[in-house]
Each structure stands twice: as C-alpha cells, then as structure tokens.
Design a protein around this motif. Structure first.
Motif, PDB file in Angstrom:
ATOM      1  N   PHE A   1      25.308  -7.356 -27.283  1.00 31.59           N
ATOM      2  CA  PHE A   1      25.406  -6.549 -28.487  1.00 31.59           C
ATOM      3  C   PHE A   1      24.085  -5.805 -28.673  1.00 31.59           C
ATOM      4  CE2 PHE A   1      28.551  -9.874 -29.484  1.00 31.59           C
ATOM      5  CZ  PHE A   1      29.632  -9.080 -29.853  1.00 31.59           C
ATOM      6  N   VAL A   2      24.145  -4.499 -28.831  1.00 35.96           N
ATOM      7  CA  VAL A   2      22.947  -3.701 -29.083  1.00 35.96           C
ATOM      8  C   VAL A   2      22.782  -3.577 -30.591  1.00 35.96           C
ATOM      9  CG1 VAL A   2      21.821  -1.476 -28.734  1.00 35.96           C
ATOM     10  CG2 VAL A   2      23.219  -2.466 -26.913  1.00 35.96           C
ATOM     11  N   LEU A   3      21.715  -4.174 -31.118  1.00 31.91           N
ATOM     12  CA  LEU A   3      21.524  -4.296 -32.564  1.00 31.91           C
ATOM     13  C   LEU A   3      20.597  -3.237 -33.146  1.00 31.91           C
ATOM     14  CD1 LEU A   3      20.928  -8.157 -32.569  1.00 31.91           C
ATOM     15  CD2 LEU A   3      23.106  -6.933 -32.614  1.00 31.91           C
ATOM     16  N   ARG A   4      19.703  -2.715 -32.318  1.00 34.85           N
ATOM     17  CA  ARG A   4      18.753  -1.693 -32.735  1.00 34.85           C
ATOM     18  C   ARG A   4      18.455  -0.792 -31.547  1.00 34.85           C
ATOM     19  NH1 ARG A   4      18.942  -4.230 -36.962  1.00 34.85           N
ATOM     20  NH2 ARG A   4      17.346  -4.469 -38.572  1.00 34.85           N
ATOM     21  N   ILE A   5      18.198   0.480 -31.826  1.00 34.91           N
ATOM     22  CA  ILE A   5      17.672   1.400 -30.820  1.00 34.91           C
ATOM     23  C   ILE A   5      16.616   2.266 -31.497  1.00 34.91           C
ATOM     24  CG2 ILE A   5      18.145   3.350 -29.278  1.00 34.91           C
ATOM     25  CD1 ILE A   5      20.899   2.292 -28.787  1.00 34.91           C
ATOM     26  N   ASN A   6      15.411   2.287 -30.923  1.00 35.49           N
ATOM     27  CA  ASN A   6      14.370   3.225 -31.355  1.00 35.49           C
ATOM     28  C   ASN A   6      14.046   3.093 -32.844  1.00 35.49           C
ATOM     29  OD1 ASN A   6      12.498   5.325 -30.802  1.00 35.49           O
ATOM     30  ND2 ASN A   6      13.936   6.867 -31.594  1.00 35.49           N
TER      31      ASN A   6
END
Length: 236
Positions: free
Chosen positions: A200-205
């Motif tokens: 699961f990708v929870l934050r980007i940048n």
C-alpha cells in the motif's frame, strides 16, 4: 506489515546548480537542505521509528544523522543498495548538457532500456539494475524490521530521488518505464506498507504534512490501509 518511510536527502548545491551528482564524493547539504532535514526530523519524532538505514553517500548520511538525533536517538545503518544510481560517465556533468545526449530521451521515455556509459572513474549500471537492487534492499530490510519489531513497525530508508521513484513504481505495480511520472522532492517523505497480499502506498512526495496517522495497529487480514480504508473500491 511494517511501514517504510522513504526519505530523500535534503537539497544540495548540485541540485541548485543542475549537476548530476551521482556518486561524486563530498556532496553535502546546503543551508536550505539542512533546514529541510531539521523540519523532517520534527515530523518523524512523533513516530516510533525502529530503524534508520541510509545510502552511503554524504548527502544522505547527513540527512540520516540529522533525523536520527533528538528524541529518536537511533543509530544510522548504511546499505550501499540504497545508493544513487551509478551514472558512470554522466557523473558530475550538467543536466543541460546531458539533455542533448540521445540517451537522455531513453532515460525519459523508456527508462528500463537506459544503460549509463562506462567511465574509468565511476561505476555504471542500468536504471533497471538500480531499481532491482533498491527494491530488493527495501523489501529485505522491511521483512527484517517486521520480524524483529512486530507488525506495525516503522522504519526509515534515506535515499535519492531516482531510487525512491523506482521503489514507489514497484509498490504501485507500475512498470519502470512509468517511474518518471513520480515526483520526489528534497527531504520529502514517501511511505509504503508491505503486506502479504500487496504493498500500500500511503504517501508520495510529502514535505509538510502530518505523519501521525502512519502509526496504526496492524490489521491481521493484510487488507486494510491506515485510516481504515479497505481498498475495496468504496469511498465517501
């Protein structure tokens, strides 16, 4: 179900001068970069960080040292696999010059086919090789963190823009050729939670937001993301 926080190093003079630093030695943070990583430490201090693992390059080591201080007081480990892509003969050259090279278009449009030219001074590799080693390192360390500290543990990987973009592309289920769509700014935090079913990708940048919601109790099913979303396609 550990969570890795992918922290890019703070700004350097190479960033502002448009030079591809690569594995050039003695590239440290500038004044803005030092401020950025102090801000990053304040954001990370609210989390129970289990480990901090860094690229061996100076800009990342300085970033890792800054965030490991204060209330965290965690020793910094080093893993060469988190190091910058080995750009070979491109190392230390101006981006404006490299943009005229035919290889530049490959790097932008079909990164999986890009192999950087050899150099007597600097090692070289392909973007695919960089992606493979970085993803393997993050997944391996993540499994170790979970085994040692339990499900729900959080750790920090301090690395570089292209490396973090490659790890995120893998977590998103995207081909490496799509990784240029991802933006990862200096001292930004991206977060991935690996589960038995999928990442699961929870934050980007994320350079300014509150990170407190990343500390949640694990879901034994492996389906839930922080905030209680199930990923079942429903939303409010």
């Amino acid at each position: 179900m550990a969570t890795v926080l992918l922290l890019r190093h703070g700004r350097t003079t190479s960033n502002t001068s448009g030079v591809l630093a690569g594995w050039t030695p003695h590239i440290g943070l500038d004044e803005t970069g030092e401020r950025q990583v102090r801000d990053a430490r304040k954001r990370l201090e609210q989390l129970p960080i289990a480990r901090i693992v860094s690229s061996p390059l100076q800009r990342c080591q300085e970033t890792a040292a800054a965030v490991s201080g204060g209330s965290l007081a965690i020793p910094v480990e080093t893993d060469e696999r988190l190091g910058e892509c080995r750009y070979g003969a491109w190392t230390g050259r101006k981006i404006s010059e490299l943009a005229k090279d035919d290889l530049w278009r490959t790097v932008q449009d079909q990164p999986s086919a890009a192999v950087f030219p050899p150099s007597p001074e600097y090692a070289h590799e392909s973007l695919a090789e960089m992606s493979a080693r970085a993803v393997a390192a993050v997944r391996e360390i993540d499994a170790q963190v979970e085994a040692e500290h339990g499900a729900g543990a959080i750790w920090v990987a301090v690395s570089h823009g292209d490396v973090i973009k490659a790890v995120l592309a893998d977590a998103l289920g995207n081909h490496l050729d799509e990784f240029q769509r991802i933006v990862v700014g200096p001292a930004s935090v991206s977060a991935v939670r690996y589960t038995a079913r999928r990442p699961f990708v929870l934050r980007i940048n994320d350079a300014t937001g509150d990170l407190g919601d990343l500390h949640v109790k694990p879901d034994p099913s492996g389906d839930a993301t922080p905030g209680g979303e199930t990923g079942a396609g429903t939303s409010d």
